[in-house]
Design a protein around this motif. Structure first.
Motif, short mmCIF file in Angstrom:
data_model
loop_
_atom_site.label_atom_id
_atom_site.label_comp_id
_atom_site.label_asym_id
_atom_site.label_seq_id
_atom_site.Cartn_x
_atom_site.Cartn_y
_atom_site.Cartn_z
N MET A 145 1.10 -0.96 0.03
CA MET A 145 0.17 0.25 0.03
C MET A 145 0.81 1.50 -0.34
SD MET A 145 -3.21 1.17 -0.08
CE MET A 145 -3.81 2.40 0.01
N LEU A 146 2.39 1.14 0.89
CA LEU A 146 2.91 2.55 0.43
C LEU A 146 3.42 2.76 -0.43
CD1 LEU A 146 4.02 1.86 4.43
CD2 LEU A 146 2.32 3.84 3.34
N LYS A 147 3.84 1.48 -1.13
CA LYS A 147 4.49 1.40 -2.14
C LYS A 147 3.88 2.59 -3.13
CE LYS A 147 7.08 -1.15 -5.78
NZ LYS A 147 7.48 -2.67 -5.72
N LEU A 148 2.40 1.83 -3.22
CA LEU A 148 1.36 2.10 -3.93
C LEU A 148 1.68 3.93 -4.07
CD1 LEU A 148 -1.29 -0.25 -4.48
CD2 LEU A 148 -0.17 0.72 -6.33
N LEU A 149 1.71 4.39 -2.88
CA LEU A 149 1.35 5.46 -2.00
C LEU A 149 2.52 6.13 -3.25
CD1 LEU A 149 -0.09 5.43 0.92
CD2 LEU A 149 -1.60 6.09 -1.43
N ARG A 150 3.33 5.70 -2.80
CA ARG A 150 4.60 6.66 -3.41
C ARG A 150 5.01 6.27 -5.17
NH1 ARG A 150 7.27 3.54 0.73
NH2 ARG A 150 7.83 2.43 -0.22
N THR A 151 4.82 5.37 -5.73
CA THR A 151 4.87 5.23 -6.90
C THR A 151 3.55 5.92 -8.47
OG1 THR A 151 4.41 2.84 -6.95
CG2 THR A 151 6.67 3.37 -6.36
N SER A 152 2.28 5.48 -7.01
CA SER A 152 1.01 5.61 -7.94
C SER A 152 0.06 7.35 -8.14
CB SER A 152 0.06 4.52 -8.11
OG SER A 152 -1.76 5.14 -8.76
N ILE A 153 0.42 7.52 -9.07
CA ILE A 153 -0.34 9.16 -8.89
C ILE A 153 -1.54 9.51 -8.60
CG2 ILE A 153 -0.32 9.74 -11.15
CD1 ILE A 153 -0.02 12.24 -10.81
N VAL A 154 -2.32 7.50 -9.43
CA VAL A 154 -3.90 7.75 -9.07
C VAL A 154 -4.19 7.65 -7.79
CG1 VAL A 154 -5.81 5.91 -9.43
CG2 VAL A 154 -3.82 6.74 -11.65
N TYR A 155 -3.69 6.84 -7.29
CA TYR A 155 -3.71 6.01 -5.94
C TYR A 155 -3.31 7.35 -4.81
CZ TYR A 155 -4.49 1.27 -6.24
OH TYR A 155 -5.18 0.15 -7.02
N ARG A 156 -2.49 7.88 -5.04
CA ARG A 156 -1.47 9.20 -3.92
C ARG A 156 -2.66 10.16 -3.92
NH1 ARG A 156 3.34 9.40 -6.37
NH2 ARG A 156 2.67 11.17 -6.87
N SER A 157 -3.06 10.77 -5.59
CA SER A 157 -4.55 11.95 -5.61
C SER A 157 -5.67 11.31 -4.90
CB SER A 157 -4.00 12.15 -6.61
OG SER A 157 -4.86 11.79 -7.71
N SER A 158 -5.56 10.52 -4.72
CA SER A 158 -7.50 9.79 -4.81
C SER A 158 -7.29 9.86 -2.82
CB SER A 158 -7.51 9.08 -4.83
OG SER A 158 -8.04 8.21 -6.42
N VAL A 159 -5.74 9.53 -2.38
CA VAL A 159 -6.03 9.36 -1.11
C VAL A 159 -6.41 10.97 -0.30
CG1 VAL A 159 -4.86 8.74 1.55
CG2 VAL A 159 -4.95 7.33 -0.43
N MET A 160 -5.37 11.78 -1.04
CA MET A 160 -5.07 13.28 -0.78
C MET A 160 -7.00 13.33 -0.61
SD MET A 160 -1.67 13.74 -2.12
CE MET A 160 -1.61 16.04 -1.75
N LEU A 161 -7.04 13.10 -1.95
CA LEU A 161 -8.67 13.92 -1.87
C LEU A 161 -9.86 13.60 -1.16
CD1 LEU A 161 -9.04 13.71 -5.67
CD2 LEU A 161 -9.21 16.06 -4.42
N LEU A 162 -9.58 12.51 -0.45
CA LEU A 162 -10.31 11.51 0.40
C LEU A 162 -10.33 12.41 1.97
CD1 LEU A 162 -10.55 7.81 -0.47
CD2 LEU A 162 -12.42 9.65 -0.69
#
Length: 206
Positions: A1-18
């Motif tokens: 999960m942490l790796k996805l947050l670091r490497t994926s702009i999709v997941y990172r932007s979604s989590v930030m919005l939530l």
């Protein structure tokens, strides 16, 4: 999960919005909760004032005649109202009636430990023949448990609605951002990684 947050702009932007939506929704829900609590307390006080006004003339007659039976009947009628826990009709010489509801033990936890408004209603009662001659006093004691329960139920419902609205809006924004912004950018990025540097090629327009 942490790796996805670091490497994926999709997941990172979604989590930030939530996270932003939850924070903003939580702040506004808390403000609305306490605002609604104070409003409901004022409404309860107004209901008791109105209730007292409807029986004021009859109380005046009971006090003028020192009729304890009539005063007791009035008190029993007022106690049927859910907002009222006790009633006392008295003068300097005599207490015509003093009635209280049986206290009920409430196990439900509430988020408003203390009511901020003084809900105790006290009003002088004047003679039916002379509006300047005070014949007695009437005192209504609020049912704190019932009012507190009403305050919490209404305020909690509105706060939950606000949180739900914030989450739905955030979810909609996340979906729009993912499908219209971040995924096209990610596709371009993936194509760039597979594009040969010495090849005379270009990326298709998204």
């Amino acid at each position: 999960m942490l790796k996805l947050l670091r490497t994926s702009i999709v997941y990172r932007s979604s989590v930030m919005l939530l996270v932003i939506a939850l924070c903003v929704g939580g702040i506004f829900s808390a403000i609305t909760y306490f605002w609604e609590s104070n409003t409901e307390q004022e409404l309860a006080k107004n209901r008791m004032e109105t209730l007292l006004s409807t029986v004021e003339n009859t109380v005046s007659i009971a006090c003028y005649l020192s009729d304890s039976n009539l005063a007791k009947e009035l008190g029993q009628g007022l106690l049927k109202n859910e907002d009222v826990a006790g009633i006392k009709i008295y003068s300097e010489k005599i207490v015509l009636t003093e009635l209280h509801k049986e206290k009920k033990f409430n196990k439900n936890k509430t988020f408003v430990p203390n009511l901020t408004t003084n809900l105790l209603i006290q009003r002088p009662i004047y003679s039916p023949f002379n509006n300047k001659e005070s014949v007695c006093q009437i005192e209504l004691t609020p049912d704190i448990q019932f009012i507190r329960s009403q305050v919490n139920n209404k305020a909690r419902f509105i706060a939950l609605l606000l949180m739900l609205q914030a989450l739905i809006m955030a979810g909609a924004v996340v979906v729009i951002v993912m499908y219209l912004i971040t995924r096209p950018i990610k596709r371009i990025s993936d194509r760039l990684h597979h594009l040969s540097a010495d090849a005379n090629t270009s990326l298709p327009l998204p």
